[in-house]
Design a protein around this motif. Structure first.
Motif, PDB file in Angstrom:
ATOM      1  N   THR A 123     -37.666  77.635  11.574  1.00 56.74           N
ATOM      2  CA  THR A 123     -35.920  76.805  11.380  1.00 56.74           C
ATOM      3  C   THR A 123     -36.212  75.933  10.492  1.00 56.74           C
ATOM      4  O   THR A 123     -36.643  75.371   8.870  1.00 56.74           O
TER       5      THR A 123
ATOM      6  N   THR B  81     -32.037  82.550   8.847  1.00 52.09           N
ATOM      7  CA  THR B  81     -33.038  82.946  10.132  1.00 52.09           C
ATOM      8  C   THR B  81     -32.907  83.345  11.123  1.00 52.09           C
ATOM      9  O   THR B  81     -33.316  84.434  11.105  1.00 52.09           O
ATOM     10  N   PHE B  82     -31.490  83.647  12.000  1.00 51.57           N
ATOM     11  CA  PHE B  82     -31.522  84.641  12.379  1.00 51.57           C
ATOM     12  C   PHE B  82     -30.314  85.196  11.890  1.00 51.57           C
ATOM     13  O   PHE B  82     -30.771  86.803  12.569  1.00 51.57           O
TER      14      PHE B  82
ATOM     15  N   GLY C  13     -29.386  76.835   8.678  1.00 47.22           N
ATOM     16  CA  GLY C  13     -30.965  77.092   8.208  1.00 47.22           C
ATOM     17  C   GLY C  13     -30.800  78.160   9.294  1.00 47.22           C
ATOM     18  O   GLY C  13     -31.289  79.614   9.004  1.00 47.22           O
ATOM     19  N   MET C  14     -30.926  78.440  10.680  1.00 49.57           N
ATOM     20  CA  MET C  14     -30.521  78.815  12.054  1.00 49.57           C
ATOM     21  C   MET C  14     -29.563  80.272  11.339  1.00 49.57           C
ATOM     22  O   MET C  14     -30.150  81.239  11.801  1.00 49.57           O
TER      23      MET C  14
ATOM     24  N   VAL D 273     -29.379  72.192   9.884  1.00 56.44           N
ATOM     25  CA  VAL D 273     -29.826  72.321  10.834  1.00 56.44           C
ATOM     26  C   VAL D 273     -29.513  74.344  11.042  1.00 56.44           C
ATOM     27  O   VAL D 273     -29.809  75.110  11.458  1.00 56.44           O
TER      28      VAL D 273
ATOM     29  N   HIS E  50     -32.446  86.446   9.616  1.00 54.63           N
ATOM     30  CA  HIS E  50     -33.227  88.023   9.409  1.00 54.63           C
ATOM     31  C   HIS E  50     -33.952  88.368   9.622  1.00 54.63           C
ATOM     32  O   HIS E  50     -34.251  89.457  10.124  1.00 54.63           O
ATOM     33  N   PHE E  51     -33.773  87.553  11.443  1.00 50.00           N
ATOM     34  CA  PHE E  51     -34.330  88.315  12.405  1.00 50.00           C
ATOM     35  C   PHE E  51     -33.371  89.746  13.127  1.00 50.00           C
ATOM     36  O   PHE E  51     -34.095  90.638  12.413  1.00 50.00           O
TER      37      PHE E  51
ATOM     38  N   TYR F 124     -27.903  65.959   9.292  1.00 47.09           N
ATOM     39  CA  TYR F 124     -29.099  66.819   9.899  1.00 47.09           C
ATOM     40  C   TYR F 124     -28.709  67.615  11.197  1.00 47.09           C
ATOM     41  O   TYR F 124     -29.489  68.868  10.388  1.00 47.09           O
ATOM     42  N   PHE F 125     -27.645  68.069  11.118  1.00 48.80           N
ATOM     43  CA  PHE F 125     -27.911  68.965  12.357  1.00 48.80           C
ATOM     44  C   PHE F 125     -27.197  70.612  11.506  1.00 48.80           C
ATOM     45  O   PHE F 125     -26.942  71.035  11.977  1.00 48.80           O
TER      46      PHE F 125
ATOM     47  N   TRP G  90     -36.778  80.011  17.856  1.00 52.01           N
ATOM     48  CA  TRP G  90     -35.909  80.069  16.824  1.00 52.01           C
ATOM     49  C   TRP G  90     -35.586  78.350  16.038  1.00 52.01           C
ATOM     50  O   TRP G  90     -36.279  78.805  14.912  1.00 52.01           O
TER      51      TRP G  90
ATOM     52  N   ARG H 179     -31.632  91.301  10.689  1.00 56.33           N
ATOM     53  CA  ARG H 179     -31.888  92.499   9.789  1.00 56.33           C
ATOM     54  C   ARG H 179     -33.006  92.822   9.910  1.00 56.33           C
ATOM     55  O   ARG H 179     -33.509  94.704  10.284  1.00 56.33           O
TER      56      ARG H 179
END
Lengths: 349, 187, 162
Positions: free
Chosen positions: A313, B28-29, B24-25, B21, B31-32, B17-18, A309, B34
Motif C-alpha cells: 500500500t 488495497t484491501f 490506502g489500506m 495510510v 482490490h484484494f 500520516y496514519f 498488506w 475483489r
C-alpha cells in the motif's frame, strides 16, 4: 502428556523440551516459507494481477504453492558466486549472522497458555518464565539482527551495498530508542517484564487500548526493524540496486531473505504478545492449551498479513524523511506515551 | 519550459500520516477482496498461452495474399506495394499469366515470386493501402516466430495460406488453370 | 561455561586491537561484548547481559561502524614503521605486571569472602530498579547529570553558531 513421553521412553521434561524446540524453530520457518507465497500471491491480488501459479507437482497447481519448493530448489542449484574482491570470511558469515538472531527471537515468547498435566506445569515458551531475561531477550536479539545486514553490506565490497548497510545502521539507531520507550511504558503499567506476566496483566483489556500511541510507535518501528517496505532502505531496489543484497545469490541470498521473513513472524508475535494479549481469547478467561495456541497463531498470522498488506500500500519513504520521522515524531510520541502512563500511575498512587 | 509546481496544502488529518495510510489500506484491501472472489480467467491478466487476446479492428498483423473464388491470386504484380514499402521487405517477380486479354476478364500478369521478409517488415500497412486490387491484407495474427531466419521469409504460397484454416478455406499450392467462365468476367 | 565465554571475550578483545582493518576490528569488538554478556549471564545477572547486548553491541558499535563506513577507510592501513621498542616493551610489561595482577586478585579479601557467600539471587529488573533508585540514588543522579552535560557539550561543539 505422561503417556506420550512414556511411549517415546523420555522423561516428560525432555519430551516437552523437544516439542517446544520443534515448535519454536520449525514454526516460524514454516510460516516464513509460506509467507513468501502469501506475499507474492497477495501482492498480485492487491495489484489486480494473478501471481505465480504455474509451478505444479504432478500437474497439480495447488494455487501456486509448489512455487515455494521450486524457489528453494532453484536457490540450491544456482551457482554460488563470491565476488573476487569481497572479504570471503565475512561474506560467508553474513547470512548466518542474519539467520541466527532471526531464529532465536521466538525463544521467550509464549505461544499458548501454560497447562498442568500429571503434576507438572508445562509452559508454552522455550525459556520458562522467571528466567530474568523476559522481554529484554527479543530486544537484545533484535539489536543483533542489524549485524547480518551490516556485515553483508561491508563484505560485498560494493558501493551500493555499503550505502545500504549505512542506511540500515543509521535507521536502526534512530528507531530502537522510541521502540524501547514504547515497550518500557508497558513494563511500567504491567509491573513486570516477563512475557507470561505481561499476558497475565492483559486480562480483560488488551494493551492496545490504553497504549494505543505506544502501539502505533512500536508497530512503525517494527517495520523498520524487519526492513519492510515503507522503510526498506537497506535494500531500496529502485535507488541502490539491491542494497546490501546486491552481491548475494543462490542459497546465501535465500537464507538472508528467509531470515527477513522469520523476522517478520517474530515481529508479529512480539506485537501480539505486547499489545494484543498474546494467547488470550476475547470473553474466555481460561482458553486452555489448544484454543490458546490457535488464538496466538491466528493473531500472529493476521499481523504477518498486515505487514504484507502495508508493504503493497505504502510507497518507500525518502531517507531523510525516515530520520526526521524517527527523531522528531516517533521519539516525542513514545515519550508522551511514557509520561502519560507515568502520570496515570502517579495519580492512582 | 518552466513548470509551476502546485503546492498541495495538506489538511491536519492528512498530515498525521496514519489516516491516509489507513485509507490506502482500505483501497488495497478492496482490490484484494475483489480479486479473491473473481475466478482467475475473469481477471484482467490474459494468461497468454492458454488465453489469447482478441485483437482490435484495424490491427496490423501477419499478411494474407487474397485469392479469388476459384483460387487464383488477386495480385497482379504491379509492384505498388513493393514501392510503398518503407522497409523494402517485399520482393516480387512477375510472370505472364494468360493468353487471354483483359477484356475477357483475366489479368495479364501475376507474381511468380511474392516474398515478404517478416524480419524486416515493420507492419506499417502501407502495402495494404497501396494495393489497387485489395490483394494484400494485414490481419490479426501476431504470433510470428521461428527458430531460424530462413523460416521468416514468407513466400507466395505461405502468404496465400496464412489464414486458410481460420477462414475455412482450402490450402492451395498451385495456381488453378484459368477458365473463361470465372466470376471475374463480370468485371 | 566460564572458560568458553572468557575465551570468546579474550579472543574478541585481542582481535580488536590486532586487526589492521577497522571494520573487522569493530566486529571483533562485538564478539568481545557478546562474551561479556555471557559472563554476566553466568553471574546470574540476565538484565545486565541483555542491556550489554542492546546498548553496547546493539547501538554503540553500530554507530562506530557507521562512522567507520562513512569515512570510507576500507583500505587496510600499513604501519608506517615497525616499532620494536614499543612492542618488546609491552611484552615485557605484560610479563612483569601480569603475575602481579593475578597475585593481587587472588590475595584480595573480596575473593575470600565471596567463596563463602551464599549463591546469588538472580538479578531482575525490579531489583535493579530498586538498587538504582533507592540505594544508589545519588550516584545515579550524578551519572545522569554527567551524561546531560556531555550531551549539551556535544551539541554546542557541533553547532558552532546557535
Amino acid at each position: 502428556m505422561d503417556t506420550l513421553s512414556a511411549l517415546l521412553h523420555l522423561s516428560p521434561e525432555t519430551f516437552w523440551m523437544i516439542v517446544k524446540i520443534l515448535v519454536v524453530f520449525a514454526g516460524p520457518l514454516t510460516i516464513a516459507a509460506l509467507l513468501t507465497w502469501v506475499e507474492r500471491r497477495g501482492s498480485a491480488m492487491i495489484q489486480d494481477r494473478i501471481g505465480p501459479n504455474r509451478a505444479a507437482i504432478f500437474g497439480f497447481r495447488l494455487i501456486g504453492l509448489p512455487q515455494i519448493a521450486a524457489d528453494g530448489i532453484k536457490a540450491f542449484l544456482k551457482e554460488d558466486l563470491v565476488p573476487a574482491e569481497a572479504n570471503k570470511v565475512l561474506f560467508w558469515l553474513a547470512p548466518l549472522l542474519a539467520f541466527i538472531p532471526a531464529v532465536l527471537g521466538m525463544a521467550v515468547i509464549p505461544f499458548g497458555q501454560s497447562f498442568e498435566s500429571g503434576g507438572h506445569t508445562y509452559h508454552m515458551s522455550l525459556l520458562d518464565p522467571g528466567n530474568g531475561m523476559g522481554m529484554l531477550f527479543p530486544m537484545a536479539i533484535g539489536a543483533m539482527a542489524v549485524y547480518g545486514v551490516l556485515v553483508a553490506a561491508w563484505s560485498s565490497n560494493n558501493k551500493w551495498s555499503i550505502l545500504g548497510g549505512m542506511r540500515a545502521s543509521a535507521q536502526m539507531v534512530s528507531d530502537e530508542l522510541s521502540m524501547s520507550l514504547a515497550v518500557i511504558a508497558i513494563f511500567m503499567t504491567a509491573g513486570a517484564y516477563d512475557p507470561h506476566d505481561l499476558i497475565q496483566a492483559q486480562y480483560g483489556l488488551w494493551n492496545v487500548v490504553p497504549h494505543f500511541l505506544g502501539f502505533l510507535v512500536f508497530f512503525t518501528c517494527m517495520f523498520a526493524e524487519t526492513n519492510r517496505l515503507p522503510f526498506d532502505f537497506a535494500e531500496g531496489e529502485s535507488e541502490i540496486v539491491a542494497g546490501f543484497l546486491t552481491e548475494y545469490g543462490s542459497m546465501k541470498f535465500a537464507l538472508i531473505y528467509l531470515s527477513e521473513y522469520i523476522h517478520l513472524v517474530v515481529a508479529s508475535a512480539l506485537i501480539v504478545t505486547l499489545y494484543f494479549g498474546g494467547w488470550r481469547v476475547p470473553f474466555v478467561a481460561n482458553p486452555g492449551p489448544w484454543l490458546s495456541v490457535a488464538s496466538f497463531l491466528a493473531k500472529t498470522l493476521f499481523f504477518c498479513w498486515v505487514f504484507v498488506w502495508v508493504r503493497w500500500t505504502v510507497p518507500r519513504f525518502r531517507y531523510d524523511q525516515l530520520m526526521k520521522m524517527g527523531w522528531k515524531v516517533l521519539l516525542p510520541l513514545s515519550l508522551i506515551n511514557f509520561l502519560f502512563h507515568a502520570f496515570l500511575m502517579f495519580r492512582r498512587g | 519550459m518552466a513548470v509551476i509546481v502546485k503546492q498541495v496544502k495538506l489538511s491536519w488529518l492528512d498530515r498525521t500520516y496514519f489516516w491516509p495510510v489507513f485509507k490506502g489500506m482500505v483501497i488495497t484491501f478492496g482490490h484484494f477482496l475483489r480479486n479473491l472472489f473473481t475466478s482467475t480467467p475473469k481477471r484482467y491478466t490474459v494468461q497468454y498461452p492458454d488465453m489469447k487476446r482478441v485483437m482490435p479492428e484495424g490491427y496490423r498483423g501477419l499478411h494474407e495474399l487474397k485469392r479469388h473464388a476459384d483460387g487464383s491470386i488477386k495480385c497482379v504484380a504491379c509492384f505498388m506495394c513493393a514501392e510503398a514499402c518503407p522497409a523494402r521487405c517485399i520482393t516480387i517477380r512477375a510472370e505472364e499469366f494468360s493468353d487471354l486479354n483483359l477484356t475477357q476478364g483475366f489479368e495479364e500478369k501475376r507474381p511468380r515470386v511474392f516474398k515478404i521478409d517478416m524480419l524486416r517488415c515493420i507492419y506499417c500497412g502501407y502495402c495494404e493501402e497501396a494495393c489497387p486490387k485489395d490483394a494484400i491484407w494485414l490481419r490479426k495474427d501476431y504470433e510470428l516466430s521461428a527458430y531460424d531466419r530462413l523460416s521468416m521469409q514468407y513466400g507466395k504460397w505461405d502468404l496465400m495460406n496464412t489464414y486458410a484454416e481460420e477462414d475455412g478455406k482450402a490450402r492451395i499450392t498451385t495456381d488453378p488453370k484459368p477458365a473463361v467462365c470465372s466470376q471475374k468476367a463480370s468485371l | 561455561m566460564f572458560l568458553i565465554f572468557a575465551l570468546i571475550t579474550l579472543v574478541g578483545a585481542l582481535m580488536t586491537f590486532s586487526m589492521r582493518n577497522l571494520v573487522m576490528a569493530g566486529l571483533s569488538l562485538v564478539l568481545c561484548f557478546i562474551g561479556v554478556a555471557g559472563l554476566f549471564l553466568l553471574l546470574a545477572n540476565p538484565v545486565a547481559a541483555a542491556l550489554q547486548m542492546v546498548v553496547y553491541s546493539g547501538a554503540i558499535v553500530v554507530l562506530v561502524l557507521f562512522v567507520i563506513m562513512l569515512l570510507a577507510s576500507h583500505e587496510e592501513e600499513e604501519p608506517k614503521r615497525s616499532r620494536p621498542i614499543q612492542r618488546w616493551g609491552s611484552v615485557a610489561a605484560i610479563i612483569a605486571l601480569g603475575p602481579g595482577a593475578v597475585l593481587l586478585v587472588k590475595s584480595s579479601p573480596f575473593l575470600a569472602s565471596s567463596q563463602v557467600a551464599p549463591p546469588m539471587e538472580v538479578m531482575t529488573l525490579h531489583r535493579l530498579g530498586g538498587l538504582l533508585f533507592k540505594e544508589h540514588l545519588v550516584a545515579f543522579e550524578i551519572a545522569g547529570l554527567l551524561l546531560l552535560a556531555a550531551m549539551i557539550a556535544a551539541v554546542s561543539l557541533v553547532k558552532r553558531e546557535l
